[in-house]
Write a protein that holds these residues in place. Structure first.
Motif, PDB file in Angstrom:
ATOM      1  N   UNK A  90       0.802  -1.398   0.023  1.00  0.00           N
ATOM      2  CA  UNK A  90       0.012   0.017  -0.127  1.00  0.00           C
ATOM      3  C   UNK A  90       0.965   1.327   0.141  1.00  0.00           C
ATOM      4  N   UNK A  91       0.260   2.430  -0.485  1.00  0.00           N
ATOM      5  CA  UNK A  91       1.150   3.504  -0.336  1.00  0.00           C
ATOM      6  C   UNK A  91       0.779   4.073   1.077  1.00  0.00           C
ATOM      7  N   UNK A  94      -1.112   7.495   1.656  1.00  0.00           N
ATOM      8  CA  UNK A  94      -2.439   7.804   1.168  1.00  0.00           C
ATOM      9  C   UNK A  94      -3.418   7.108   1.972  1.00  0.00           C
ATOM     10  N   UNK A 102      -6.423   4.941  -6.264  1.00  0.00           N
ATOM     11  CA  UNK A 102      -5.352   4.965  -7.227  1.00  0.00           C
ATOM     12  C   UNK A 102      -5.346   3.981  -8.181  1.00  0.00           C
ATOM     13  N   UNK A 103      -5.807   2.752  -8.150  1.00  0.00           N
ATOM     14  CA  UNK A 103      -6.037   1.792  -9.220  1.00  0.00           C
ATOM     15  C   UNK A 103      -6.711   2.208 -10.325  1.00  0.00           C
ATOM     16  N   UNK A 105      -7.664   5.490 -10.981  1.00  0.00           N
ATOM     17  CA  UNK A 105      -6.805   6.767 -11.429  1.00  0.00           C
ATOM     18  C   UNK A 105      -6.202   6.541 -12.579  1.00  0.00           C
ATOM     19  N   UNK A 106      -5.135   5.698 -12.149  1.00  0.00           N
ATOM     20  CA  UNK A 106      -3.868   5.359 -13.148  1.00  0.00           C
ATOM     21  C   UNK A 106      -4.464   4.440 -14.100  1.00  0.00           C
ATOM     22  N   UNK A 107      -5.540   4.083 -14.287  1.00  0.00           N
ATOM     23  CA  UNK A 107      -5.954   3.526 -15.584  1.00  0.00           C
ATOM     24  C   UNK A 107      -7.112   3.956 -16.137  1.00  0.00           C
ATOM     25  N   UNK A 150      -8.466  -3.050  -3.419  1.00  0.00           N
ATOM     26  CA  UNK A 150      -7.558  -2.385  -4.579  1.00  0.00           C
ATOM     27  C   UNK A 150      -7.808  -3.343  -5.734  1.00  0.00           C
TER      28      UNK A 150
END
Lengths: 229, 285
Positions: A90-91, A94, A102-103, A105-107, A150
């Motif tokens: 995990x980050x 955040x 995040x998963x 957003x980045x896709x 996630x």
């Protein structure tokens, strides 16, 4: 769905990590991948999510041949998989919901869709109340649930879990296992690499056992038939 | 897009001193290039000004008939390099000397015979006023039978030409050295950013972010740093130009297009540096 056909895998400087592995994982199946450390469990998983390509033989995942797969195709493939690790990954800077979002957003998911989707999976893993907590404020079991959320948020057809209970106490481990079973009940296939035999004994799922890179036992044992399909 | 800008902003916040260092190096690289550029620009303006006054004077032998001089004038006027030719008779030369050289008026006044020769004064068209063309035309003029001497500022024209070339060359060389330094420094900051975000990048890959998507914030970061460096360079050059104007001589500044070119060059430099670095280091994550 996932097909290994006479797969050999050798790392650049090392012995064979996988020898002549053939098996077929069907839709919505739950599979244990067992064996000692270094038996080749992680190698099998890495071959599935195209982190590695087989030295020889063929790996097919959801219509993709991973031999010679381009980085763009790899990205596309991974959006259809959910991947979970022993160390959660995990980050830490955040929150729970940001980690899951995040998963998406980045896709390139549209912003409007992200919020509701994140809440849905957080509810599914039982962490809706901790959406704004940071990983440091969560227990190990909870952190692994965030990682599972996630992995689920992109609606994968298979969840790949590499020793997801390895860092957890027995109670937390059972909770995570129960969650994986629930996810499987909803139609997502699960490939669970573990050496926690307690879990294996708790459920009557297909078990593929590896030893020194070789499949020494497959309780599904219908490999030949499937390969001929 | 919002996400990318957030990542860039975060990166600036995480390594403020390194980010500032990249911007400053680019700024200095382009400042130096700009300074030499300014010198070159002003030299060129000065040269154009001087060259406009470039004249070749062809002195005629004593006793050359007027008809021959007039014929030669027509002939020379038809040279492709020549703009105008003026025939100055010996009398006119003396007249001019008297009016221009006031201090010697008495000397000229006492003369019994006119010591000054007649001449043809030749002006070249713009574009032919450099040392090489002037020398070429002058050479041709010596071919006339009645030519006594041909004078032109051969040496200082050549010197000015050379000075301009040398300025441009030094500017390019020093600028290139600084540009290389800034590529290395930007590359290093990007490398550190990649390493710092290694876990994040690994997760992005696992959930299926494309390489292009992962690369984009780094590229944008490099481009922004480059653009900021370019802007700073233009500002520094302007300050230098103002200082020279106030203390030494009136100089010209870059045109808007030239200033824009400096910023664009900075942007490209930043982009190139980050592209090289990110390509190399993403493979290692």
């Amino acid at each position: 769905m996932i097909k290994f056909n006479k797969v050999f895998m050798a790392y650049p400087k090392g012995s064979l990590a996988l020898k002549d592995a053939s098996f077929h994982i069907k839709k919505s199946e739950f599979i244990f991948l067992t064996g000692h450390s270094g038996a080749g469990k992680s190698t099998v998983l890495r071959l599935i999510y195209a982190e590695h390509q087989p030295t020889s033989g063929e790996v097919r995942v959801s219509g993709y041949h991973t031999t010679g797969i381009s980085s763009r195709e790899t990205s596309k493939l991974r959006r259809r998989l959910g991947i979970v690790f022993q160390d959660f990954r995990l980050l830490v800077d955040r929150t729970t919901e940001e980690n899951v979002a995040f998963a998406l957003e980045v896709t390139g998911t549209r912003r409007g869709v992200i919020g509701p989707k994140v809440m849905r999976v957080l509810t599914q893993v039982g962490l809706a109340g901790k959406a704004r907590s940071y990983p440091g404020q969560l227990s190990g079991g909870e952190q692994q649930r965030v990682a599972i959320a996630r992995a689920l948020v992109n609606d994968p057809f298979v969840l790949i879990a590499d020793e997801p209970t390895g860092n957890l106490d027995q109670r937390a481990a059972r909770g995570v296992f129960q969650l994986l079973q629930d996810i499987n009940t909803n139609g997502t296939a699960v490939v669970l690499a573990t050496h926690n035999l307690d879990l294996v004994r708790r459920a009557n799922y297909r078990n593929i056992e590896l030893q020194d890179g070789e499949i020494v036992f497959d309780s599904g044992n219908d490999t030949r038939e499937d390969m001929d399909e | 897009m919002r996400l990318i800008f957030r990542e860039v902003f975060l990166s600036f916040r995480r390594t403020p001193s390194l980010s500032a260092l990249s911007i400053i190096t680019i700024a200095f690289a382009l400042f130096v290039v700009g300074l030499f550029g300014l010198v070159a620009v002003n030299l060129r303006l000065a040269l154009a000004d001087i060259e406009e006054r470039v004249e070749i004077v062809m002195y005629l032998r004593r006793g050359t008939p007027r008809a021959a001089a007039v014929a030669a004038r027509a002939d020379i006027r038809s040279f492709p390099e020549v703009e105008s030719v003026e025939y100055v008779t010996a009398d006119a030369a003396l007249e001019r000397a008297r009016s221009e050289l006031v201090e010697f008026r008495d000397v000229f006044g006492d003369l019994v015979t006119n010591p000054l020769p007649a001449s043809l004064e030749i002006r070249l068209k713009p574009g032919f006023r450099d040392g090489q063309n002037v020398a070429l035309v002058a050479q041709r003029l010596t071919g006339f039978r009645f030519t006594d001497d041909v004078r032109f500022g051969r040496e200082w024209i050549a010197k000015l030409d050379r000075l301009r070339d040398i300025t441009a060359a030094i500017g390019l060389f020093v600028g290139a050295a600084f540009a290389l330094a800034s590529v290395i420094i930007i590359g290093t900051t990007i490398r550190m950013a990649v390493i710092q975000r290694a876990s994040e990048i690994a997760i992005m890959r696992l959930v299926g972010a494309t390489d292009g998507f992962i690369r984009r914030p780094f590229l944008l970061e490099g481009a922004i740093k480059g653009a900021l460096g370019g802007l700073a360079a233009v500002a520094l050059n302007f300050a230098a130009h103002q200082a020279v104007n106030r203390t030494l001589i009136e100089t010209s500044f870059f045109s808007d297009a030239q200033a824009g070119l400096i910023v664009l060059f900075g942007t490209l430099l930043g982009l190139l540096a980050s592209a090289l670095s990110v390509r190399k280091h993403l493979r290692q994550v």
